[in-house]
Design a protein around this motif. Structure first.
Motif, PDB file in Angstrom:
ATOM      1  N   HIS A  70       0.832  -1.205   0.000  1.00  0.00           N
ATOM      2  CA  HIS A  70       0.000   0.000   0.000  1.00  0.00           C
ATOM      3  C   HIS A  70       0.868   1.257   0.000  1.00  0.00           C
ATOM      4  O   HIS A  70       1.722   1.432   0.853  1.00  0.00           O
ATOM      5  N   GLY A  74      -5.902   3.557  -2.947  1.00  0.00           N
ATOM      6  CA  GLY A  74      -6.070   2.795  -4.187  1.00  0.00           C
ATOM      7  C   GLY A  74      -4.776   2.539  -4.931  1.00  0.00           C
ATOM      8  O   GLY A  74      -4.793   2.060  -6.051  1.00  0.00           O
ATOM      9  N   LEU A  75      -3.629   2.850  -4.315  1.00  0.00           N
ATOM     10  CA  LEU A  75      -2.326   2.722  -4.980  1.00  0.00           C
ATOM     11  C   LEU A  75      -1.464   1.704  -4.244  1.00  0.00           C
ATOM     12  O   LEU A  75      -1.428   1.687  -3.020  1.00  0.00           O
ATOM     13  N   ASN A  76      -0.771   0.874  -5.004  1.00  0.00           N
ATOM     14  CA  ASN A  76       0.094  -0.149  -4.424  1.00  0.00           C
ATOM     15  C   ASN A  76       1.304  -0.386  -5.311  1.00  0.00           C
ATOM     16  O   ASN A  76       1.178  -0.456  -6.538  1.00  0.00           O
ATOM     17  N   ASP A  77       2.460  -0.535  -4.696  1.00  0.00           N
ATOM     18  CA  ASP A  77       3.645  -0.989  -5.421  1.00  0.00           C
ATOM     19  C   ASP A  77       3.586  -2.505  -5.492  1.00  0.00           C
ATOM     20  O   ASP A  77       3.151  -3.166  -4.543  1.00  0.00           O
ATOM     21  N   TYR A 107      -8.014  -4.516  -8.804  1.00  0.00           N
ATOM     22  CA  TYR A 107      -6.760  -3.780  -8.942  1.00  0.00           C
ATOM     23  C   TYR A 107      -6.068  -4.247 -10.201  1.00  0.00           C
ATOM     24  O   TYR A 107      -5.883  -5.441 -10.403  1.00  0.00           O
ATOM     25  N   ARG A 110      -0.200  -1.980 -13.657  1.00  0.00           N
ATOM     26  CA  ARG A 110       0.296  -0.832 -14.431  1.00  0.00           C
ATOM     27  C   ARG A 110       1.811  -0.851 -14.345  1.00  0.00           C
ATOM     28  O   ARG A 110       2.367  -1.329 -13.361  1.00  0.00           O
ATOM     29  N   TYR A 123       2.916  -1.513 -10.704  1.00  0.00           N
ATOM     30  CA  TYR A 123       1.948  -1.135  -9.682  1.00  0.00           C
ATOM     31  C   TYR A 123       0.706  -2.005  -9.778  1.00  0.00           C
ATOM     32  O   TYR A 123       0.363  -2.489 -10.859  1.00  0.00           O
ATOM     33  N   ASN A 125      -2.904  -0.959  -8.977  1.00  0.00           N
ATOM     34  CA  ASN A 125      -3.728   0.170  -8.567  1.00  0.00           C
ATOM     35  C   ASN A 125      -5.203  -0.116  -8.802  1.00  0.00           C
ATOM     36  O   ASN A 125      -5.562  -0.915  -9.670  1.00  0.00           O
TER      37      ASN A 125
END
Length: 167
Positions: A70, A74-77, A107, A110, A123, A125
């Motif tokens: 996280h 809404g973003l994750n590596d 998710y 990307r 990512y 996301n």
């Protein structure tokens, strides 16, 4: 028990706010775009690392599973960990790689662009992600002409765990 005038005013404002009509679409005569329909075109899968030319220096980077780290709303590596039980479970929706992270949203994979760089981060996301992924000969690949392979086992980058990068 008596309500103070400040509390009564607050309750009055709350009921007024709840009674307001719903916001209209941004342009008259339009409707908001619907959430894309997800159609699974492959069986569910987990992405796991397989190191070529195993040596004493890279032995610990085999059999790592894709996870989401996280990094924002809404973003994750995309990171790689040994825990298979909580790994990101994915499927292909056409050429979109979509993952279930255990919440109400899907998710999508990307890849990041790094100007003048020869590799960029991956990512997971919220949303469908970007198109251009496939499974070929049991490998997860990009199907565009710019794909040079995955590298996630080279170093622990920003997150102090191995991260997934695209060459």
């Amino acid at each position: 028990m008596k309500l103070t005038s400040a509390l009564l005013a607050l309750l009055s404002l709350l009921t007024t706010a709840l009674a307001l009509p719903q916001a209209s679409p941004p342009y008259p005569g339009t409707t908001p775009a619907p959430w894309p329909t997800l159609n699974r075109t492959t069986p569910y899968f987990n992405l796991v690392t397989s190191v070529r030319n195993i040596s004493p220096t890279n032995f610990g980077f085999t059999n790592l599973y894709l996870h989401a780290y996280h990094s924002g709303a809404g973003l994750n590596d995309a990171v790689l960990l040994a825990d298979r039980t909580r790994a990101a479970r994915g499927f292909l929706n056409g050429t979109y790689a979509v993952f279930n992270l255990g919440g109400p949203f899907s998710y999508g994979m990307r890849t990041g662009y790094v100007p003048y760089g020869s590799w960029g981060p991956a990512y997971l996301n919220a949303g469908t992600g970007e198109r251009g992924f496939a499974i070929s000969d049991g490998r997860f690949v990009r199907v565009d002409g710019n794909f040079g392979g995955w590298m996630g086992i080279v170093c622990d980058w920003w997150r102090n765990v191995p991260q997934l990068f695209m060459r």
